[in-house]
Design an enzyme around this catalytic site. Structure first.
Site, PDB file in Angstrom:
ATOM      1  N   PRO A  88     -33.161 -13.375  21.488  1.00 48.05           N
ATOM      2  CA  PRO A  88     -32.544 -14.629  21.969  1.00 48.05           C
ATOM      3  C   PRO A  88     -31.507 -15.200  21.012  1.00 48.05           C
ATOM      4  O   PRO A  88     -31.718 -15.259  19.793  1.00 48.05           O
ATOM      5  CB  PRO A  88     -33.740 -15.568  22.124  1.00 48.05           C
ATOM      6  CG  PRO A  88     -34.879 -14.651  22.436  1.00 48.05           C
ATOM      7  CD  PRO A  88     -34.630 -13.421  21.606  1.00 48.05           C
ATOM      8  N   CYS A  89     -30.402 -15.656  21.599  1.00 52.51           N
ATOM      9  CA  CYS A  89     -29.270 -16.134  20.804  1.00 52.51           C
ATOM     10  C   CYS A  89     -29.271 -17.642  20.588  1.00 52.51           C
ATOM     11  O   CYS A  89     -28.517 -18.151  19.765  1.00 52.51           O
ATOM     12  CB  CYS A  89     -27.959 -15.737  21.484  1.00 52.51           C
ATOM     13  SG  CYS A  89     -27.699 -16.521  23.097  1.00 52.51           S
ATOM     14  N   GLN A  90     -30.109 -18.361  21.330  1.00 52.21           N
ATOM     15  CA  GLN A  90     -30.045 -19.830  21.276  1.00 52.21           C
ATOM     16  C   GLN A  90     -30.208 -20.405  19.875  1.00 52.21           C
ATOM     17  O   GLN A  90     -29.538 -21.391  19.532  1.00 52.21           O
ATOM     18  CB  GLN A  90     -31.092 -20.433  22.219  1.00 52.21           C
ATOM     19  CG  GLN A  90     -30.800 -20.232  23.693  1.00 52.21           C
ATOM     20  CD  GLN A  90     -31.396 -18.928  24.218  1.00 52.21           C
ATOM     21  OE1 GLN A  90     -31.785 -18.068  23.440  1.00 52.21           O
ATOM     22  NE2 GLN A  90     -31.466 -18.792  25.525  1.00 52.21           N
TER      23      GLN A  90
END
Length: 249
Positions: free
Chosen positions: A77-79
């Site tokens: 995940p990039c968040q």
């Protein structure tokens, strides 16, 4: 070359792996809509829904030969790192690199490819590279925009390419990937232009179905999170060619 896909999404990396003649033996993806997409296109590969409970032991109990897994990919995940978010990094509960790292440690594939947003360069990337080095992987990073492969948006992505140090690879990983990419694409029997054409067809078909049909919100979200297959295809094709040469030598 067998491939284990973590944080699979709708299979952007996995489509590129298929073009590069890799076989995805299992997926790990928790969201229902991407799971449906994966089941449609790879009906024979199991999908695990929680990376935190996925282990080498569980895969082997399900009949998957983990010793034959040559590469693991992870679009974690990039968040936590994205400039569009709060950039909490490791303090964000969506920071799941440690789970990917645990699985890499357990299985010890010859290769690992990670993917994330450009914001990862200034947040979190050093930790990832340090972790990989601690278990004897040599890693290089590449930044490739989607626009470079004919997409209609820039979408810079960071790709981490790592090979286990015991591999007999002369020169750096980066030199091998860059220097042998043309050879690798020829050896897979596909041209880069063909890969690009297939990707654009893939993208346009998805985009045309966004309006007035069920799952429109899920489609937009999934496309936003997806890796453009053409971005990573040359890397995977080069890895496949290099790995074939090493295994045959």
């Amino acid at each position: 070359m067998n491939h284990l896909s973590l944080f699979s999404g709708i299979g952007g990396i996995d489509l590129a792996a298929e073009w590069a003649e890799m076989k995805t033996v299992a997926f790990c993806e928790r969201e229902p809509f991407p799971q449906k997409v994966l089941k449609k296109h790879w009906p024979d590969a199991p999908i695990y829904d929680d990376v935190k409970t996925l282990t080498k032991e569980r895969l082997e109990a399900d009949g998957i030969d983990t010793g034959a897994i040559g590469i693991i990919s992870a679009g974690y995940p990039c968040q936590p790192e994205s400039y569009a978010g709060k950039r909490k990094g490791k303090d964000d509960n969506r920071w799941l690199w440690p789970e990917a790292f645990r699985i890499i440690q357990e299985i010890q594939p010859r290769w690992f490819v990670g993917e994330n947003v450009a914001g990862h360069i200034t947040m979190g990337l050093d930790s990832v590279l340090t972790d990989l080095e601690s278990i004897d992987y040599e890693a290089q990073t590449f930044v490739i925009p989607a626009a470079a492969v004919g997409a209609f948006h820039r979408r810079d992505r960071v790709f981490i390419v790592a090979n286990i140090s015991s591999l007999r690879v002369e020169g750096s990983c980066a030199e091998q990937i860059l220097g042998k990419s043309d050879l690798s694409i020829r050896q897979t029997g596909k041209s880069f232009q063909e890969a690009e054409r297939r990707f654009n067809t893939f993208e346009s078909r998805l985009c045309r179905t966004l309006h007035g049909l069920p799952n429109g919100v899920d489609r937009v979200k999934s496309l936003g999170n997806a890796v453009v297959p053409g971005q990573i295809y040359p890397i995977l094709a080069a890895i496949k060619a290099i790995d074939d040469m090493i295994q045959q030598s």
